[in-house]
Design an enzyme around this catalytic site. Structure first.
Site, PDB file in Angstrom:
ATOM      1  N   CYS A   5       0.835  -1.204   0.000  1.00  0.00           N
ATOM      2  CA  CYS A   5       0.000   0.000   0.000  1.00  0.00           C
ATOM      3  C   CYS A   5       0.875   1.262   0.000  1.00  0.00           C
ATOM      4  O   CYS A   5       1.693   1.468   0.894  1.00  0.00           O
ATOM      5  CB  CYS A   5      -0.914  -0.027   1.222  1.00  0.00           C
ATOM      6  SG  CYS A   5      -1.832   1.500   1.437  1.00  0.00           S
ATOM      7  N   CYS A   8       0.455   3.363   3.173  1.00  0.00           N
ATOM      8  CA  CYS A   8       1.152   2.779   4.334  1.00  0.00           C
ATOM      9  C   CYS A   8       2.648   3.074   4.240  1.00  0.00           C
ATOM     10  O   CYS A   8       3.301   3.314   5.266  1.00  0.00           O
ATOM     11  CB  CYS A   8       0.889   1.274   4.429  1.00  0.00           C
ATOM     12  SG  CYS A   8      -0.748   0.867   5.101  1.00  0.00           S
ATOM     13  N   ASP A  31      -1.323  16.127  -2.154  1.00  0.00           N
ATOM     14  CA  ASP A  31      -1.496  15.176  -3.255  1.00  0.00           C
ATOM     15  C   ASP A  31      -0.383  15.396  -4.285  1.00  0.00           C
ATOM     16  O   ASP A  31      -0.048  16.534  -4.630  1.00  0.00           O
ATOM     17  CB  ASP A  31      -2.868  15.378  -3.912  1.00  0.00           C
ATOM     18  CG  ASP A  31      -3.281  14.203  -4.764  1.00  0.00           C
ATOM     19  OD1 ASP A  31      -4.254  13.515  -4.408  1.00  0.00           O
ATOM     20  OD2 ASP A  31      -2.614  13.952  -5.795  1.00  0.00           O
ATOM     21  N   GLY A  92     -14.081   5.803  -8.520  1.00  0.00           N
ATOM     22  CA  GLY A  92     -12.867   6.524  -8.890  1.00  0.00           C
ATOM     23  C   GLY A  92     -11.705   6.331  -7.930  1.00  0.00           C
ATOM     24  O   GLY A  92     -10.688   7.008  -8.035  1.00  0.00           O
ATOM     25  N   HIS A  99      -9.038   7.688   2.333  1.00  0.00           N
ATOM     26  CA  HIS A  99      -8.505   9.046   2.465  1.00  0.00           C
ATOM     27  C   HIS A  99      -9.568  10.052   2.069  1.00  0.00           C
ATOM     28  O   HIS A  99     -10.419   9.771   1.221  1.00  0.00           O
ATOM     29  CB  HIS A  99      -7.252   9.244   1.596  1.00  0.00           C
ATOM     30  CG  HIS A  99      -7.414   8.812   0.179  1.00  0.00           C
ATOM     31  ND1 HIS A  99      -7.390   7.487  -0.206  1.00  0.00           N
ATOM     32  CD2 HIS A  99      -7.638   9.519  -0.951  1.00  0.00           C
ATOM     33  CE1 HIS A  99      -7.574   7.398  -1.505  1.00  0.00           C
ATOM     34  NE2 HIS A  99      -7.738   8.626  -1.987  1.00  0.00           N
ATOM     35  N   HIS A 101      -9.971  13.631   0.323  1.00  0.00           N
ATOM     36  CA  HIS A 101      -9.341  14.705  -0.452  1.00  0.00           C
ATOM     37  C   HIS A 101      -9.899  16.038   0.053  1.00  0.00           C
ATOM     38  O   HIS A 101     -11.121  16.156   0.263  1.00  0.00           O
ATOM     39  CB  HIS A 101      -9.736  14.625  -1.930  1.00  0.00           C
ATOM     40  CG  HIS A 101      -9.220  13.434  -2.664  1.00  0.00           C
ATOM     41  ND1 HIS A 101      -8.173  13.509  -3.551  1.00  0.00           N
ATOM     42  CD2 HIS A 101      -9.617  12.141  -2.666  1.00  0.00           C
ATOM     43  CE1 HIS A 101      -7.957  12.315  -4.082  1.00  0.00           C
ATOM     44  NE2 HIS A 101      -8.823  11.469  -3.562  1.00  0.00           N
TER      45      HIS A 101
END
Ligand code: 5GP
Ligand code: ZN
Length: 112
Positions: A5, A8, A31, A92, A99, A101
């Protein structure tokens, strides 16, 4: 911790990130491919695949993540922002570690 991941790996420091907040439960970083002037991700340190995998035991953690959004958005200079949680491939989602955004800045965001 899930071995393959990406998030992670960001949490354990083996992949670098531009961190804007961290405590014992949550990490927040920019991001890598922003869709607005400011775009960060609020990520729990606990590996949970998606919103669809959350259970009652995660309620406080989810609430904490949401309450961090306006606080950090303000710190990043945003007067308004959009939150987004993509869930599942059809929703998506590309990284299967839940998470939130948070993005904004500049012109008014389009409807979608
Ligand atoms: P999703 O589509 O799963 O909701 O969003 C995943 C987000 O993670 C995308 O906006 C993508 O740009 C971001 N992302 C993917 N890999 C990395 C990375 O290695 N570092 C950072 N900072 N963001 C990443
Ligand atoms: Zn993970």
């Amino acid at each position: 911790m899930a071995a393959e991941c990406i998030f992670c790996k960001i949490i354990d420091g083996s992949i670098p990130s531009k961190k804007i907040f961290e405590d014992n439960e949550v990490i927040v970083f920019n991001d890598i491919n922003p869709i607005a002037k400011v775009h960060f991700l609020i990520v729990p340190k606990l590996h949970i695949e998606s919103l669809a995998s959350c259970e009652a035991q995660h309620q406080a953690l989810l609430g904490k993540m949401l309450l961090l959004a306006p606080k950090l958005a303000k710190e990043q200079g945003l007067s308004g922002f959009r939150t987004m949680i993509n869930t599942g491939r059809e929703g998506g989602q590309e990284v299967f570690h839940i998470h939130v955004h948070v993005f904004g800045g500049g012109d008014k965001l389009p409807r979608t």
